[in-house]
Design an enzyme around this catalytic site. Sequence first.
Site, PDB file in Angstrom:
ATOM      1  N   HIS A 124     -16.658  60.472  35.600  1.00 48.90           N
ATOM      2  CA  HIS A 124     -16.516  60.560  34.146  1.00 48.90           C
ATOM      3  C   HIS A 124     -16.986  61.953  33.718  1.00 48.90           C
ATOM      4  O   HIS A 124     -17.856  62.545  34.375  1.00 48.90           O
ATOM      5  CB  HIS A 124     -17.404  59.475  33.534  1.00 48.90           C
ATOM      6  CG  HIS A 124     -17.267  59.289  32.064  1.00 48.90           C
ATOM      7  ND1 HIS A 124     -17.885  60.109  31.153  1.00 48.90           N
ATOM      8  CD2 HIS A 124     -16.602  58.357  31.339  1.00 48.90           C
ATOM      9  CE1 HIS A 124     -17.607  59.690  29.926  1.00 48.90           C
ATOM     10  NE2 HIS A 124     -16.820  58.631  30.010  1.00 48.90           N
ATOM     11  N   ASP A 166     -24.007  56.837  38.509  1.00 49.77           N
ATOM     12  CA  ASP A 166     -23.600  56.519  37.137  1.00 49.77           C
ATOM     13  C   ASP A 166     -23.184  55.046  37.112  1.00 49.77           C
ATOM     14  O   ASP A 166     -22.097  54.692  37.582  1.00 49.77           O
ATOM     15  CB  ASP A 166     -22.441  57.457  36.761  1.00 49.77           C
ATOM     16  CG  ASP A 166     -21.749  57.049  35.466  1.00 49.77           C
ATOM     17  OD1 ASP A 166     -22.048  55.980  34.921  1.00 49.77           O
ATOM     18  OD2 ASP A 166     -20.869  57.820  35.021  1.00 49.77           O
ATOM     19  N   GLN A 183     -20.450  51.445  34.186  1.00 49.65           N
ATOM     20  CA  GLN A 183     -19.498  50.329  34.297  1.00 49.65           C
ATOM     21  C   GLN A 183     -19.944  49.301  35.325  1.00 49.65           C
ATOM     22  O   GLN A 183     -19.170  48.402  35.681  1.00 49.65           O
ATOM     23  CB  GLN A 183     -18.097  50.860  34.692  1.00 49.65           C
ATOM     24  CG  GLN A 183     -17.497  51.832  33.703  1.00 49.65           C
ATOM     25  CD  GLN A 183     -17.180  51.195  32.349  1.00 49.65           C
ATOM     26  OE1 GLN A 183     -17.164  49.968  32.200  1.00 49.65           O
ATOM     27  NE2 GLN A 183     -16.934  52.023  31.354  1.00 49.65           N
ATOM     28  N   LYS A 212     -22.442  48.942  26.432  1.00 48.86           N
ATOM     29  CA  LYS A 212     -21.404  48.391  27.315  1.00 48.86           C
ATOM     30  C   LYS A 212     -21.857  47.083  27.955  1.00 48.86           C
ATOM     31  O   LYS A 212     -21.203  46.554  28.840  1.00 48.86           O
ATOM     32  CB  LYS A 212     -21.061  49.401  28.407  1.00 48.86           C
ATOM     33  CG  LYS A 212     -20.408  50.687  27.878  1.00 48.86           C
ATOM     34  CD  LYS A 212     -20.067  51.632  29.009  1.00 48.86           C
ATOM     35  CE  LYS A 212     -19.799  53.042  28.544  1.00 48.86           C
ATOM     36  NZ  LYS A 212     -18.493  53.223  27.916  1.00 48.86           N
ATOM     37  N   CYS A 220     -11.907  60.131  29.525  1.00 50.74           N
ATOM     38  CA  CYS A 220     -12.938  61.090  29.970  1.00 50.74           C
ATOM     39  C   CYS A 220     -12.879  61.350  31.471  1.00 50.74           C
ATOM     40  O   CYS A 220     -13.913  61.554  32.120  1.00 50.74           O
ATOM     41  CB  CYS A 220     -14.343  60.642  29.562  1.00 50.74           C
ATOM     42  SG  CYS A 220     -14.579  60.577  27.785  1.00 50.74           S
TER      43      CYS A 220
HETATM   44  N1  PMP Z   1     -19.810  56.973  32.847  1.00 43.08           N
HETATM   45  C1  PMP Z   1     -18.858  56.050  32.853  1.00 43.08           C
HETATM   46  C2  PMP Z   1     -18.315  55.564  34.152  1.00 43.08           C
HETATM   47  C3  PMP Z   1     -18.365  55.555  31.645  1.00 43.08           C
HETATM   48  O1  PMP Z   1     -17.387  54.635  31.650  1.00 43.08           O
HETATM   49  C4  PMP Z   1     -18.893  56.026  30.432  1.00 43.08           C
HETATM   50  C5  PMP Z   1     -18.378  55.511  29.097  1.00 43.08           C
HETATM   51  N2  PMP Z   1     -16.989  55.564  28.973  1.00 43.08           N
HETATM   52  C6  PMP Z   1     -19.905  56.986  30.491  1.00 43.08           C
HETATM   53  C7  PMP Z   1     -20.343  57.431  31.708  1.00 43.08           C
HETATM   54  C8  PMP Z   1     -20.523  57.546  29.261  1.00 43.08           C
HETATM   55  O2  PMP Z   1     -21.193  56.545  28.574  1.00 43.08           O
HETATM   56  P1  PMP Z   1     -21.803  56.871  27.142  1.00 43.08           P
HETATM   57  O3  PMP Z   1     -20.651  57.290  26.279  1.00 43.08           O
HETATM   58  O4  PMP Z   1     -22.433  55.605  26.710  1.00 43.08           O
HETATM   59  O5  PMP Z   1     -22.773  57.980  27.352  1.00 43.08           O
END
Ligand code: PMP
Length: 414
Positions: free
Chosen positions: A129, A206, A209, A232, A372
Amino acid sequence: MSHQNLESLDVGAIRDEFPILQREFDGQQVVYLDNAATTQTPDQVVDAMSDYYRGYNANVHRGIHHLSQEASIAYEEAHDRVAEFIGADGREEVIFTKNTTEAENLIAYSWGLNELGPDDDVVLTEMEHHASLVTWQQIAKRAGADVKYIRVTSDGRLDMDHARELITDDTAMISAVHVSNTLGTVNPVSELVDIAHDHDALAFIDGAQAVPNRPVDVGALDADFYAFSGHKMAGPTGIGVLYGKQDLLEDMHPYLYGGDMITKVTYEDSTWNELPWKFEAGTPQIAEAVGLVAAIDWLEEIGMDRIRVHEEEIARYAYEQLAAEPDVEIYGPEPGPERGGLVGFNLESVHAHDLASIMNDHAVAIRAGDHCTQPLHDKLGVAASARASFYVYNTKEEVDKLVAAIDDARQLFA
Ligand code: PMP
């Protein structure tokens, strides 16, 4: 309500705890399939936050009065509850951040800027991401370090031979996504952590998910750093978690300076508070921490394993329905333990944004875009994809509505 005595998941009863899922648009009940972006929040979490504001709202740490004491206990003990939930050793290893993104930045700025140099490699995966990719890319540039990417195979998995090739004694840090928000891939993060440690590199995982959807034990995983977001996992926005091994966090510089993170301040210098407060400058997310604890209680009452099984089942059903459509391309691995609860796809000759817009006409909420992960989309050869992502309250009937909306889109664009 209690979920404990349910033989299997009573999705109907779970849905009753989410008034938002009853909402209708143009007479159609919303079908919420955008859970990888943000999950919905059950009454239990909203009530806990409302109780805080109605009953014991005050600033933490510094107060002598009753309200501040109550707020402080709730806030501080929230760290203990999170530690217990993810298998950390204690509150010292749990830092509250704004979200996963801020957790990545905290480590990249605090550890990366101070420790990385021109002889070092940072190893990422091609499916990171932007929260991890852009952060390490930019910090590595400033430190003069190299960034290398573990290849993603054509079936959406990490090429582990390539990982073993890339991670060497020059590697200082690896950062890998536990479950891909674009491909749905569940990565072999334990193996990646072991490879990193074999070369004395640190490992950041990370888990944005992963933690919402499956049991995660950071102690067993042995990751040095691990991050996730409250919004999430049935919790509130505005709070995320950075787990870090205590000895590493002790050695790191603070990321943000200000109140609460200090012990002694003079005009010339300052000393730092103990963990985790050293990394939590200023007034923190008190109501959000209360909400996060309520979300963890709620999730554990259902059982993280049952949540994982339910999502795998819905994702398998969605995958099979979509795979039966001749003009739908699905990204990522086949259904099974290597795929989490989301399906990314494209309908031939209909742009993902148009598809999402037609879905919206049916009150089906999905996401379309690059999620992203722009470099990964470049690699897939598409500018955007559609993504349906599931949570504990989703049903197969909702997947049927998704597929019906696809049929509608095809006719409109034929
Ligand atoms: N890493 C992953 C795998 C994500 O799916 C996301 C959210 N789409 C993020 C990081 C970033 O999360 P946040 O916007 O809550 O910082």
